[in-house]
Design a protein around this motif. Structure first.
Motif, PDB file in Angstrom:
ATOM      1  N   ARG A  29       0.811  -1.221   0.000  1.00 36.99           N
ATOM      2  CA  ARG A  29       0.000   0.000   0.000  1.00 36.99           C
ATOM      3  C   ARG A  29       0.841   1.267   0.000  1.00 36.99           C
ATOM      4  NH1 ARG A  29      -4.653  -0.295   4.276  1.00 36.99           N
ATOM      5  NH2 ARG A  29      -5.111   1.710   3.338  1.00 36.99           N
ATOM      6  N   CYS A  30       1.923   1.307   0.785  1.00 33.67           N
ATOM      7  CA  CYS A  30       2.678   2.558   0.894  1.00 33.67           C
ATOM      8  C   CYS A  30       4.132   2.436   0.457  1.00 33.67           C
ATOM      9  CB  CYS A  30       2.600   3.097   2.316  1.00 33.67           C
ATOM     10  SG  CYS A  30       3.428   2.086   3.562  1.00 33.67           S
ATOM     11  N   GLY A  31       4.627   1.221   0.219  1.00 42.45           N
ATOM     12  CA  GLY A  31       5.992   1.037  -0.248  1.00 42.45           C
ATOM     13  C   GLY A  31       7.048   1.033   0.838  1.00 42.45           C
ATOM     14  N   ARG A  32       6.660   1.259   2.084  1.00 45.52           N
ATOM     15  CA  ARG A  32       7.628   1.250   3.176  1.00 45.52           C
ATOM     16  C   ARG A  32       8.023  -0.183   3.505  1.00 45.52           C
ATOM     17  NH1 ARG A  32       4.810   5.670   7.143  1.00 45.52           N
ATOM     18  NH2 ARG A  32       5.462   7.479   5.944  1.00 45.52           N
ATOM     19  N   PRO A  33       9.177  -0.358   4.172  1.00 44.14           N
ATOM     20  CA  PRO A  33       9.570  -1.715   4.547  1.00 44.14           C
ATOM     21  C   PRO A  33       8.622  -2.269   5.614  1.00 44.14           C
ATOM     22  CG  PRO A  33      11.069  -0.117   5.509  1.00 44.14           C
ATOM     23  CD  PRO A  33      10.168   0.640   4.582  1.00 44.14           C
ATOM     24  N   PRO A  44      11.897   2.935   8.076  1.00 46.62           N
ATOM     25  CA  PRO A  44      12.309   3.157   6.686  1.00 46.62           C
ATOM     26  C   PRO A  44      13.756   3.621   6.602  1.00 46.62           C
ATOM     27  CG  PRO A  44      10.231   4.269   7.162  1.00 46.62           C
ATOM     28  CD  PRO A  44      10.777   3.773   8.463  1.00 46.62           C
ATOM     29  N   ASP A  45      14.435   3.206   5.559  1.00 47.45           N
ATOM     30  CA  ASP A  45      15.810   3.624   5.301  1.00 47.45           C
ATOM     31  C   ASP A  45      15.767   5.010   4.670  1.00 47.45           C
ATOM     32  OD1 ASP A  45      18.468   3.905   4.658  1.00 47.45           O
ATOM     33  OD2 ASP A  45      18.509   2.271   3.200  1.00 47.45           O
ATOM     34  N   PRO A  46      16.348   6.041   5.323  1.00 47.12           N
ATOM     35  CA  PRO A  46      16.269   7.387   4.765  1.00 47.12           C
ATOM     36  C   PRO A  46      16.981   7.529   3.419  1.00 47.12           C
ATOM     37  CG  PRO A  46      17.646   7.372   6.734  1.00 47.12           C
ATOM     38  CD  PRO A  46      17.078   5.993   6.576  1.00 47.12           C
ATOM     39  N   ALA A  47      17.919   6.641   3.137  1.00 49.53           N
ATOM     40  CA  ALA A  47      18.645   6.719   1.863  1.00 49.53           C
ATOM     41  C   ALA A  47      17.806   6.193   0.703  1.00 49.53           C
ATOM     42  CB  ALA A  47      19.948   5.931   1.958  1.00 49.53           C
ATOM     43  N   ARG A  48      16.768   5.419   1.004  1.00 44.25           N
ATOM     44  CA  ARG A  48      15.913   4.850  -0.036  1.00 44.25           C
ATOM     45  C   ARG A  48      14.583   5.597  -0.068  1.00 44.25           C
ATOM     46  NH1 ARG A  48      13.035  -0.926   0.225  1.00 44.25           N
ATOM     47  NH2 ARG A  48      12.061  -0.860  -1.813  1.00 44.25           N
TER      48      ARG A  48
END
Length: 86
Positions: A29-33, A44-48
Motif C-alpha cells: 500500500r505505501c511502499g515502506r519496509p 524506513p531507510d532514509p537513503a531509499r
C-alpha cells in the motif's frame, strides 16, 4: 505470512513450505519496509526514497495547465456518459 509496515498496513505473502522467508517485505500500500512483528515494524531507510504515487508520475510529465485540461476533458466525458437520476 503477514508483513507489517510502520503505517499499520498488513501485507499477506504466500511462500512455499520449504522456502526461506525474508525478514522484510515492501508494503503493497505505501511502499515502506514491512516486517513480521506488527508491534515493532522496521524503520524506513532514509537513503531509499518511497516509490512515487501515480499522481506524482503524471505531474512529472505534465504541466499544471495540461493537467487542468485533461481533468476538464475527463469530467466532460464522464458527465456526458452519466445516466440522469430519475
Amino acid at each position: 505470512m503477514s508483513y507489517w509496515c510502520p503505517s499499520g498496513h498488513a501485507t499477506p505473502v504466500v511462500f512455499a513450505a520449504d522456502a526461506d522467508t525474508p525478514p522484510r517485505w515492501d508494503c503493497r500500500r505505501c511502499g515502506r519496509p514491512a516486517g513480521l512483528d506488527p508491534d515493532h515494524p522496521p524503520t524506513p531507510d532514509p537513503a531509499r526514497p518511497l516509490p512515487k504515487t501515480p499522481l506524482e508520475h503524471v505531474r512529472d510529465r505534465r504541466s499544471d495547465t495540461e493537467l487542468d485540461q485533461a481533468l476538464t476533458a475527463a469530467l466532460t466525458a464522464y458527465r456526458a456518459a452519466a445516466i440522469p437520476a430519475t
